[in-house]
Design a protein around this motif. Structure first.
Motif, PDB file in Angstrom:
ATOM      1  N   CYS A   1       5.536   0.284  -4.091  1.00 31.89           N
ATOM      2  CA  CYS A   1       5.599   1.247  -5.219  1.00 31.89           C
ATOM      3  C   CYS A   1       5.224   2.652  -4.758  1.00 31.89           C
ATOM      4  CB  CYS A   1       4.665   0.782  -6.341  1.00 31.89           C
ATOM      5  SG  CYS A   1       5.233  -0.716  -7.143  1.00 31.89           S
ATOM      6  N   ALA A   2       4.201   2.691  -3.914  1.00 31.84           N
ATOM      7  CA  ALA A   2       3.782   4.008  -3.404  1.00 31.84           C
ATOM      8  C   ALA A   2       4.898   4.655  -2.607  1.00 31.84           C
ATOM      9  CB  ALA A   2       2.529   3.848  -2.536  1.00 31.84           C
TER      10      ALA A   2
ATOM     11  N   PHE B   1       1.905  -2.779  -4.135  1.00 37.11           N
ATOM     12  CA  PHE B   1       1.389  -1.403  -4.285  1.00 37.11           C
ATOM     13  C   PHE B   1       1.982  -0.453  -3.242  1.00 37.11           C
ATOM     14  CE2 PHE B   1      -1.658   1.811  -2.935  1.00 37.11           C
ATOM     15  CZ  PHE B   1      -1.787   2.536  -4.110  1.00 37.11           C
TER      16      PHE B   1
END
Length: 670
Positions: A205-206, A202
């Motif tokens: 991806c962020a 995550f």
């Protein structure tokens, strides 16, 4: 890689693809009796879009037992081999995997659910230590070591999940037993081998998203900056007009259109407003380039400041127009036509209600064309939409004298001072009053309505007033009627007796009284005074009556006879010796006097006579005693008359001397 033999994946046959579209490949076929030895690496792979992948160090030593896998016809089986000679034992529970493509699938929970109840006890967590790195996600750097954990790059094949879960279930139980027997060895082995940490997809991806967002934002900002290279920022106003996102030409065109629609309303006195259109005078916009100059001052990359600090500019709107056409237009206005021209009137001093006051000027409507044009031209040049000639006093012909004129105020003060004067003349049984109502007509004003201080002219008016008084009230030189004691009506002319106003003295006094605003009641200044003023005559009921025809005299006091006597008057038959008739008054009285006649060339008097009582009233004619007369009265005067005096018996003369008063009329008549 481990020193153990690594299994190599092989393609799946077409028949197997038709039977199970998500079947697994890459395992050695245990159906041929070839077992997996303890410590052998196990490779897992899906046939979908994934490449062959390996799970490094996936074998977990649990005592002498290892996990071996066999590939059956349909599904892979996972058994626990307690030792190399032990038989394969099937997984007691059925391993079910979530049918989703979630990369974070909970393998531990799936394995435990397939184990028998005693082996799935929560008291022992066989996957806590040995499967800590078993994560099928994107490759991620291990912060504790330089090793990397291989995992699928894309999504996992659903058919891989039963195999993984089946392999993990006996692993959990075997690991629990091994943990009880060889805890220290396992812990030691675990300490020597680096443990990969769980990767956070995550966050990565962020980070990628933030980078992409930054690139997009930068691109967008650059695009907006480019957009504003020839346009005004948002929040920009020019001459009160919002020009946000407009080019310089667009702004110039807006100004031009507005100016092309220009007109001016003209207001004037006593006329309806009229409108002069811009087209009538060729009113046009001429750019000075200020709009473009302000645009060029902008830095396109600062466009964001338009929302923070709005800009306001003022540019000069230069216009051109035909002045000759403007002159024609003003001459065609109703306020400029001859029939609408009314001249102004000056302020002036007026007498009303016994007082002077200033009457304000009147403005009039006579237009001063030159000044009106200048006012109109100034308004047109500034682009004003209206002009009021009333706001420009010079646009009209003005009164020369206005109510606030200092000279007019001085005149008012002087006139009011004159108006305060009130002189009431006592004329006996009546009176005459002179006040502002008469004085106002004596004042002279110049063209500016200011008082002319001309002493001679002013005194001429006063003299004329005094002359009117003399004409009406002077009695000297007038005829009077008298009812004589004998009863006959006689007319007597008075040359010397009576009332006579001293003109020069009265004019001077009256002028002073007026200037000083005197309020008084008085008599005029007389040169001669009568005895009394009444409706009948000026001698009243006290007088001396000398009847030459009857040679007798009477002294009346308040209508009563207080003295009478026979007389001898002048001889009418001798030239120059007759007693002249008329009305007179006593000049003086004196005793022991020598009366002398005319003096001849030799200086000798015609006569010289001594008398005891002398009372003259008409020059050399008067009352006196005449002891030489043989008698008095009758017709003695006709042949022995006097030189003109009234001869009295000595005793009568003495009596008259005692009672006669100055001012008592002496009426002599025939």
């Amino acid at each position: 890689m481990s020193d153990k033999e690594k299994l190599v994946s092989e393609p799946v046959s077409d028949e197997q693809k038709e039977t199970d579209q998500t079947s697994w490949t890459g395992f050695k076929d245990t159906s041929e009796g070839e077992d997996l030895n303890a410590g052998t690496d196990i490779g897992l792979s899906g046939n979908d879009d994934y490449d062959s992948e390996f799970i490094s160090n996936s074998t977990i030593p649990i005592g002498d037992a290892t996990i071996n896998m066999a590939l059956n016809d349909d599904l892979p089986n996972v058994d626990v081999i307690e030792n190399e000679d032990a038989e394969l034992k099937p997984l007691p529970g059925e391993l079910e995997l979530d049918d989703t493509e979630d990369d974070d699938f909970d393998l531990e929970a799936a394995i435990i659910s397939a184990l028998p109840a005693e082996e799935a006890s929560p008291a022992v967590d066989p996957l806590e230590d040995d499967l800590e790195g078993f994560y099928m996600g994107e490759p991620e750097e291990n912060t504790d070591s330089e090793e990397y954990v291989a995992s699928p790059k894309k999504k996992r094949d659903k058919s891989a999940r039963p195999l993984a879960m089946a392999a993990a279930a006996p692993l959990a139980g075997a690991q629990a037993d091994a943990s009880n027997q060889n805890g220290d060895a396992a812990n030691a082995a675990g300490e020597d081998a680096p443990k990969p940490k769980k990767k956070h997809k995550f966050l990565k991806c962020a980070g990628i998203f933030v980078c992409m967002l930054g690139v997009a934002a930068g691109t967008a900002y650059a695009g907006v900056s480019y957009y504003f290279t020839d346009k005004f920022f948002d929040g920009t106003t020019i001459n009160g007009m919002d020009v946000s996102r407009l080019t310089a030409d667009q702004v110039e065109n807006i100004i031009k259109r507005r100016i092309d629609e220009y007109s001016i309303q003209v207001s004037s006195r006593e006329q309806e407003p009229q409108v002069i259109s811009g087209d009538a005078i060729n009113y046009r916009y001429q750019s000075e380039g200020e709009v473009l100059a302000h645009l060029k001052e902008q830095k396109p990359y600062e466009w964001i400041l338009g929302y923070i600090e709005p800009k306001t500019f003022s540019v000069k709107e230069t216009v051109t127009y035909d002045k000759n056409l403007l002159k024609t237009e003003i001459q065609n206005l109703e306020c400029a036509k001859a029939e609408n021209q009314v001249l102004p009137e000056d302020a002036y001093v007026m007498y009303e209600d016994n007082n002077f006051s200033i009457i304000p000027e009147t403005e009039g409507t006579t237009l001063n064309i030159k000044q009106a044009y200048l006012a109109l031209e100034a308004a047109v040049s500034e682009g004003e939409s209206a002009v009021d000639f009333n706001a420009s006093p010079e646009a009209y012909e003005e009164a020369k004298v206005k109510q606030d004129d200092p000279g007019l105020q001085s005149t008012l003060d002087a006139c009011n001072n004159f108006a305060k004067a009130s002189i009431t003349y006592d004329m006996g049984r009546e009176s005459v009053t002179l006040d502002g109502s008469t004085i106002k007509d004596w004042l002279l004003f110049d063209d500016n309505n200011q008082l002319i201080q001309d002493q001679k002219v002013f005194e001429d008016h006063i003299g004329a007033f005094v002359d009117e008084l003399k004409k009406k009230y002077d009695t000297v030189g007038t005829d009077r009627e008298l009812i004589a004691t004998t009863g006959r009506l006689v007319t007597v002319h008075g040359n010397y007796y009576g009332w006579s106003i001293d003109r020069a003295a009265e004019v001077a006094q009256l002028a002073e009284d007026i200037r000083n605003g005197v309020v008084t009641t008085r008599e005029p200044i007389y040169a001669r005074r009568g005895h009394e003023r009444n409706e009948r005559n000026d001698f009243g009921d006290t007088y001396i009556e000398v009847d030459l025809a009857y040679q007798h005299m009477y002294y009346y006091s308040d209508g009563e006879i207080i003295f009478e006597s026979d007389i001898v008057s002048g001889n009418p038959n001798l030239e120059g010796r007759a007693t002249p008739p008329g009305i007179f008054s006593l000049d003086f009285k004196k005793t022991d006097e020598i009366l002398r006649g005319q003096q001849d060339a030799e200086g000798k008097y015609e006569y010289e006579t001594h008398v005891d009582y002398w009372m003259p009233f008409n020059g050399g004619v008067g009352f006196h005693d005449a002891p030489w007369q043989p008698w008095f009265g009758g017709d003695l005067f006709l042949w022995n008359g006097s030189h003109g005096c009234i001869n009295l018996p000595p005793e009568a003369a003495a009596r008259l001397y005692d009672i006669i008063d100055y001012g008592v009329p002496i009426i002599v008549f025939n």
